[in-house]
Structure formats: C-alpha cells, structure tokens
Design a protein around this motif. Sequence first.
Motif, short mmCIF file in Angstrom:
data_model
loop_
_atom_site.label_atom_id
_atom_site.label_comp_id
_atom_site.label_asym_id
_atom_site.label_seq_id
_atom_site.Cartn_x
_atom_site.Cartn_y
_atom_site.Cartn_z
N LYS B 50 -24.92 16.68 3.81
CA LYS B 50 -25.40 16.79 2.42
C LYS B 50 -24.22 16.79 1.44
O LYS B 50 -24.28 16.19 0.39
N ARG B 56 -27.99 12.64 -6.20
CA ARG B 56 -29.27 11.96 -6.42
C ARG B 56 -29.11 10.45 -6.23
O ARG B 56 -27.99 9.97 -6.05
N GLY B 57 -30.23 9.76 -6.27
CA GLY B 57 -30.21 8.32 -6.05
C GLY B 57 -30.89 7.97 -4.74
O GLY B 57 -31.64 8.78 -4.20
N VAL B 58 -30.61 6.76 -4.26
CA VAL B 58 -31.28 6.29 -3.05
C VAL B 58 -30.22 6.04 -1.96
O VAL B 58 -29.20 5.43 -2.24
N PHE B 76 -39.23 12.40 7.79
CA PHE B 76 -39.74 13.36 6.80
C PHE B 76 -38.91 14.65 6.79
O PHE B 76 -38.68 15.22 5.72
N GLN B 79 -35.76 13.75 4.98
CA GLN B 79 -36.05 13.61 3.55
C GLN B 79 -36.17 14.99 2.89
O GLN B 79 -35.67 15.23 1.79
N TYR B 80 -36.82 15.91 3.60
CA TYR B 80 -36.96 17.27 3.07
C TYR B 80 -35.59 17.93 2.94
O TYR B 80 -35.28 18.56 1.93
N ALA B 81 -34.76 17.76 3.98
CA ALA B 81 -33.45 18.40 3.98
C ALA B 81 -32.56 17.86 2.86
O ALA B 81 -31.77 18.61 2.29
N LEU B 82 -32.70 16.57 2.54
CA LEU B 82 -31.76 15.94 1.61
C LEU B 82 -32.31 15.75 0.19
O LEU B 82 -31.58 15.30 -0.68
N ALA B 83 -33.57 16.05 -0.05
CA ALA B 83 -34.13 15.90 -1.41
C ALA B 83 -33.30 16.77 -2.37
O ALA B 83 -32.85 17.83 -1.97
N PRO B 84 -33.07 16.31 -3.58
CA PRO B 84 -33.73 15.22 -4.33
C PRO B 84 -33.14 13.83 -4.11
O PRO B 84 -33.41 12.94 -4.91
N LEU B 85 -32.38 13.66 -3.06
CA LEU B 85 -31.94 12.32 -2.72
C LEU B 85 -33.15 11.58 -2.12
O LEU B 85 -33.90 12.17 -1.36
N VAL B 86 -33.31 10.30 -2.50
CA VAL B 86 -34.46 9.54 -1.97
C VAL B 86 -33.97 8.73 -0.75
O VAL B 86 -33.00 7.99 -0.86
N LEU B 87 -34.64 8.91 0.37
CA LEU B 87 -34.25 8.17 1.58
C LEU B 87 -35.11 6.92 1.72
O LEU B 87 -36.31 6.96 1.51
N ARG B 88 -34.43 5.86 2.12
CA ARG B 88 -35.11 4.58 2.31
C ARG B 88 -34.99 4.21 3.79
O ARG B 88 -33.87 4.12 4.30
#
Lengths: 474, 132
Positions: B50, B56-58, B76, B79-88
């Motif tokens: 992290k 932030r960003g993708v 998922f 994604q939860y661990a790294l939010a608010p980063l958006v994973l693609r």
Amino acid sequence: VIKILPSILLALGLGSAVAGLFWPRKRRLLPDLLFVLSLSVGLGFGITSLLFFLWLLMFGPAGTAFALCEFGLLIALSVLVVLKRRRLQADSVMPAPLRSPARRPLVQWITGVVFFLTLLAAGGGFLWFVRAARYGGWDAWGIWNLRAKFLFLGGPFWQDAFSTQGSLSHRDYPLLIPTSVARLWSYAGADVSLAPILIGALFTAATAGLLLSSLSTLRTKSQGFMATTVLLANSYFLVLGAAQYADLPLGFFFLSTLALLCLYEQTRDPGVMALAGATAGLAIWTKNEGLLFLAGLLLAHCLITVRKGGVQAYLRQLLPLALGLAPALLALAYFKIHFPSSNDLFPSLAIALKMLGRISRWRVVAKAFAHQLLHFSGWSVPVIPLLAIYAAVAGIQWKQLGNLPKVCLLLLLWMMAGYFLVYVATPLPLDWLLQTSLSRLLTQLWPSALFLIFLFTHPLEPDSDSVVANSVSR
Amino acid sequence: MKLRSSLRIAAALCVLGVSLVSGFELFKLVRNPLAPDQDALYIARFDGIKKALPTRGVVCYVTTSDDSFAAKKNYFLAQYALAPLVLRTAADCDPLIGDFPASSIPPLDSRRFVVLRNFGNGLTLLGRNTGR
C-alpha cells in the motif's frame, strides 16, 4: 469505541427524537420505550445516512462542521419533542399511566425465561461469529464497506466509489450502509473494523427488540417473547448480522413498516403513518429489494383501504405515508440519476421475458423455494412447518384485526412472489444465484413473517391493550 | 374449549422447546475454538505494498489466471485492502499488482512483465516490459 460512541449516540438520539415527535398523541413514551428505542436505531442511522450523503454532495468530506450540524439538529428536535409532549400532557390527551397487574400469568413467565436463555445463547453466538470474521462476509468487504472506504478515504474524490474504470461491481446498490459506516469512520478519524461490526450488532438487536416490543404492544407479551425466541434461535439470522450484510437492516425496515402500519390501525394517528412511510423509504435506501417492497406496500394499501374504507380514507392515510417516504425517495432518485449503472439482475426486458418463458427455470426455482421453506434456518426440526402447525392449533384471529394487518400479509406474499419471479427472470446462473442468495432473501422477510404469524394467531393469554381489544371496542 | 386451550399450550411448548434446542446447539458451537480469520490475514498482506502505491487512481491487478471463485475473492479482498485505489482486473496498465498467494515468484511471462519489487507473501509490483 470512545471515538465511535458519540456518532452512534447522536444517531440514536436523532432517531429517538424523530420517533418521539411522531409517536401517537394518545400513547405515553415510557411504556413504549423499547419500541421507540428499537425504531430509533433504524431511523437514526437512516437520517444520519441521508444527511451524510447530502453533505458529501454539497460540501465534500464530512468533518467537525458536519458533527456540529448533526448535534444542532438533535438539540432542535429534542426541544420540539419536549414541547409537544408537554402540550399533550397539559391538554390531557394522554391517558394516565396504567397500573400494571400485580401478577403476571404463568405463561408469560415461561415464555420470558425461554426467551432470556435464547437471548444469552444468541449474544454468545453473535460474538463468536464476529470473532471468526472481523471484516464480515463477502458482501461486506466486496460491496458495502468497500464503498464506505471510498466515501471516507477518497476525500474529495469519493465519487471513485462508482468508477467504471476498475472492476467494481454493484455500483447501483443504495447507500444506507456505506454512508453509515463512512460516517462512523469520519467521527473515529480512521477506517476501524469495529464501526461496521457495531452497526450490524445494533440492527440485529434492534430487529429483536422491535419484534418483542411491537407484539407486546399490539398483542401480548407472551406472543412477543415467543416470536423473538424463534427469531434469535435462528443462527443464520445472527450470522448475517455478524457478517455485516445489508439484508438484516433491510429486514429491520420491512418489520418496522409492518409494525407501524398495525400500530396505526390501533391509534389512527397520522404521525405513525408518517413513520411507516419513513421506514419504507429507508428500505429503498438500503437495498434494491426495498423498491419491490415499496411497490407492494403502495399497491396492497390502495387495494385494501379503498375497498374497505373508500377513497377518502385511503387519501387520508396516503398523505402522511408519502411525506415520511419523501426524503429517502428523493435521495435515491438523485443517486440513481446521477450515478447511473446497469443492474446485473435485469440487463434488459427482452432477456427477462425470454427467461420467463423457460419452464425449466420455474421448476428449478420452485424446488429451491420448497427446499428452503422446509429446511430454513438449519434447525433440526423444520421450523416453518412447525409454525404452520402451531398457527393451525392456536387458531387465527382474522376478522378482529382490522384492515392494515391484512395489507401487511398481502405485502409479505407479494415479496415472496416478487423474489420468485426475479429468480426466474434473471439471466444470471440460476444454481449459483439460488445457492448464494435465497436463504439471505428469506431472512430479510423472516422477522416480518414471525411478526405476522404471532400477530394473527390466538395468544396464550388474554389480549389487553391491543389491536384486537381496540378493534373490538370500535 | 379446555381441550383447545391445552392443545394451544402444547403447541406453544413445542415451538419453545425446539427453539431451546436450537439455542443450545448455538451454545455448543460457541465453545468450539476459532479458526484463524483468513480474510483478515489476506487483507493484512497488503499493508506493505500500500505504501508503494499512489493514494488514488487506477492500478492494474492480476491474480490466479482462471475465472474461479478464488480469483474473484482474491480480487475483492485486494480491492478492499487498497481502496480508495481502484483496481482493474487486467494486465494492460502500470503499475501492476501481482497477487499470487501460493507462489513466491509470479507465474507470469517474464518477456511481458518485469518485477519492480517483491513484497513477499506472493505480492509483487510489476511493470510491463517495453523491451527498452
């Protein structure tokens, strides 16, 4: 805990104030304390969730100013409640407090003791399930709390929660749980895992409290004890609460709406109808299934009230219901318009019609429903057939209850039929969908079903201050 | 009338008895020792990576290659661990997170990707190999 506590107390305070403001003029608050407090959990988190969403839209991330705004609102509403209750007391609208009977019937003692033992087991079970998975279940970290993280940690970029650039799913889901969790984190200053756990615990406790208090108020204490015992003995109900899923808050709002409609039948106070509208509104702000519930409520209410009481009686009830409903409905409409996203259950009407035409799907869904109705909650004895036998033996009081409990029953059947059709119509893999969601959907309806079973069945002890007693006297 | 009343009480006692048995089963369950919280352990793996990522960003994310339940769950939780980063969930952008909990070296084509940093525990930060 110390940092989260003020935000929870503020929510409960706001909920209590709103419930107190609209509570029936002819009822005293103190004897109905558990009813009011249980309602205040849902109303409080609902109101603060809407405020938080509004604040995000208007000013961005919530901070001290937001907390001061909530506190100011609590003071203002509390003053209004005190003024209203004092005026009612001065006008002698409220009856003098009833002296409770010197002896409680034996049946009340027995049901009370069994309830207490089950409550202890349920409390221990809930804590065990929480400790087994601190971050809750899949939907908690995959949808609800994930969205809350964006709303809280995203700062001015909180709208990334609905980003289409990544692989986020279910972006169309309403925001009561995410905004409630993000609000608690804003007060705590960090995304602590305790916040969603406490929200889950409060909604679980409030559902049990509401079932107990509403049936005790509307029928008898032993009916309340029995229904709540059956609810708390269902380990899946506790698992969902500990898993921080939105199904339990949704079930709470379904039950609140039904209980308030029945209380309206007893009191005829428009304030109660406004509260019923508010809880129905908060159901649509919690999960998309709330929309099906609202449509069923409006339809069943119109059908039965117009037929039995005429258009004027219907409109007299509809106005406060619509007023209570308006805030959440407006918030949801704004959300759906400004953050558009397709629903994975219904990509298009053409596909839904195609699916509805396949007989095999009807058969698979019917089989799954029948299996769930027989094995629901994983009890060693099938609980639904057992309750059906109990209702048959105890006897149903159908005519004495008035019209609105019948609206509630029709609404519950509508929900079951609606869920059935959704399964048939969706193009998603049916076996997987039924396996992962059917027991959850039925658990949403379970508190309401128990409420209606024990409302309609003949109580073990004579009714006192209840719907039946009031309906008969009218 | 008396028979009806007795039957009613018997039926109520049946419901209460079955509830009590169910409550007792819950009580027995609670006495079992708890297994380690696997989801919490999975989420905690991301604490190190992290700090190396933008706030932030993708960012792109790859995990076990198939479309299995495990792959979805990995995504998922990440994604939860790294939010608010958006994973693609695609390997078409930089930086790229490789999440392969079962292996220390990411099972990816080394001609396409270079390991920028290995965080251990099956987590790596990757870059696309441009050949330069």
